[in-house]
Design an enzyme around this catalytic site. Structure first.
Site, PDB file in Angstrom:
ATOM      1  N   SER A 247       0.827  -1.200   0.000  1.00  0.00           N
ATOM      2  CA  SER A 247       0.000   0.000   0.000  1.00  0.00           C
ATOM      3  C   SER A 247       0.869   1.260   0.000  1.00  0.00           C
ATOM      4  O   SER A 247       1.628   1.466  -0.948  1.00  0.00           O
ATOM      5  CB  SER A 247      -0.966  -0.047   1.192  1.00  0.00           C
ATOM      6  OG  SER A 247      -1.987   0.911   1.057  1.00  0.00           O
TER       7      SER A 247
ATOM      8  N   ASP B 251     -10.165  -5.714  -3.164  1.00  0.00           N
ATOM      9  CA  ASP B 251      -9.597  -4.631  -2.355  1.00  0.00           C
ATOM     10  C   ASP B 251     -10.508  -3.409  -2.451  1.00  0.00           C
ATOM     11  O   ASP B 251     -10.764  -2.898  -3.551  1.00  0.00           O
ATOM     12  CB  ASP B 251      -8.200  -4.314  -2.883  1.00  0.00           C
ATOM     13  CG  ASP B 251      -7.399  -3.390  -1.984  1.00  0.00           C
ATOM     14  OD1 ASP B 251      -7.984  -2.453  -1.412  1.00  0.00           O
ATOM     15  OD2 ASP B 251      -6.176  -3.587  -1.883  1.00  0.00           O
TER      16      ASP B 251
ATOM     17  N   HIS C   1      -7.378  -6.039   1.088  1.00  0.00           N
ATOM     18  CA  HIS C   1      -6.202  -5.210   1.363  1.00  0.00           C
ATOM     19  C   HIS C   1      -5.458  -5.648   2.634  1.00  0.00           C
ATOM     20  O   HIS C   1      -4.493  -5.011   3.027  1.00  0.00           O
ATOM     21  CB  HIS C   1      -6.648  -3.747   1.509  1.00  0.00           C
ATOM     22  CG  HIS C   1      -5.568  -2.728   1.299  1.00  0.00           C
ATOM     23  ND1 HIS C   1      -4.975  -2.507   0.076  1.00  0.00           N
ATOM     24  CD2 HIS C   1      -4.984  -1.841   2.155  1.00  0.00           C
ATOM     25  CE1 HIS C   1      -4.072  -1.545   0.192  1.00  0.00           C
ATOM     26  NE2 HIS C   1      -4.058  -1.119   1.438  1.00  0.00           N
TER      27      HIS C   1
END
Length: 282
Positions: free
Chosen positions: A148, A227, A260
């Site tokens: 991320s 996600d 995620h």
């Protein structure tokens, strides 16, 4: 460095460490896994995402079995400076999760109140690397990966400092922070309003400009198609488009059903360790 705690794992040793950082002017914490044996070993640096410390990857990713198998040191630093600093003064922060402590974005801030301490690019590429090479049995060959915000950091630091890294990969990276809300907010705060300066820290734009050419044979990206941040914040298709423009290898693996979370990373981290080990030992 001060050893905070140590654990035996997969035949090697995992240490949590703290040291006084010249780059950030604060204490910084990190974890280091060293495989069993005498070494020396190559190094994989892992950069974590928003809200994380060094502990998220260390306890959740399940990376050390693969690291032991391939003989790779894994270093996981904290994501930002935290206060108080070495002078006993407060470190700047923000109540939002996506700015300030836990959200350093791996840039050197130029704007108040962030500039005195938020120097994560220098910390990772100069101080952390020097510290690890000086205190652990490394071959001085290293790669970088992250998730991320940390995927953004891994990509941009590798592209801006290709001489330091043999390879780069990422999980669900913020592919183009100049074109998403997370990046626009952080870059405005840390770097000011000059979008030309922002572009120097945007992985998709750097790849499009040829920054990876001649340095990285392939860039491995894993992204879950479930996600919740995929469409608005992450935009991995921009990396693929940039790679096509620059004739740069980008292996984007869209993983069906994955979100995620660290469950996603734990499912595919062994592939990334193997990807880097192959290139670290060439």
């Amino acid at each position: 460095m001060q050893i905070l705690k140590a654990h035996a794992v997969h035949g090697g040793t995992l240490k949590y460490l703290r040291h006084d950082s010249v780059s950030t002017g604060t204490p910084m914490t990190l974890s280091v896994f060293v495989p069993g044996g005498e070494g020396p070993f190559p190094v994989l640096i892992w950069l974590s995402g928003l809200t994380c410390t060094e502990d998220n990857f260390t306890t959740k990713a399940g990376a050390y079995g693969a690291a032991a198998e391939h003989g790779v040191i894994i270093v996981a630093p904290d994501t930002s400076p935290r206060g108080p600093d070495l002078k006993g003064e407060a470190v700047a922060d923000d109540p939002a999760y996506d700015l300030g402590q836990g959200a350093g974005f791996y840039v050197d801030a130029t704007q108040a109140p962030w500039a005195p301490h938020f120097r994560m690019e220098t910390y990772v590429t100069e101080e952390l690397i020097g510290l690890i090479d000086a205190q652990f049995p490394t071959t001085k060959a290293r790669s970088i990966s992250g998730h991320s915000m940390g995927g953004h950091g891994a990509l941009t630091l590798a592209l801006r400092h290709p001489e330091l890294f043999r390879s780069v990969s990422a999980f669900a990276p913020i592919a183009s922070p100049t074109r998403c809300a997370w990046g626009e907010k952080a870059f405005t705060a840390y770097l000011g309003d000059d979008r030309a300066e922002w572009a120097q820290h945007d992985a998709a734009l750097l790849i499009e400009a040829g920054a990876a050419r001649g340095h990285f044979d392939d860039i491995l990206i894993d992204q879950g198609d479930a996600d919740s941040f995929l469409a608005e914040q992450l935009k991995p298709e921009l990396l693929v488009a940039a790679g096509e423009t620059a004739s740069q290898g980008i292996s984007l693996r869209m993983q069906p059903g994955y979100d995620h979370s660290y469950f996603f990373m734990a499912s595919f981290i062994a592939d990334h360790v193997a990807f880097h080990a192959e290139r670290l030992k060439r």
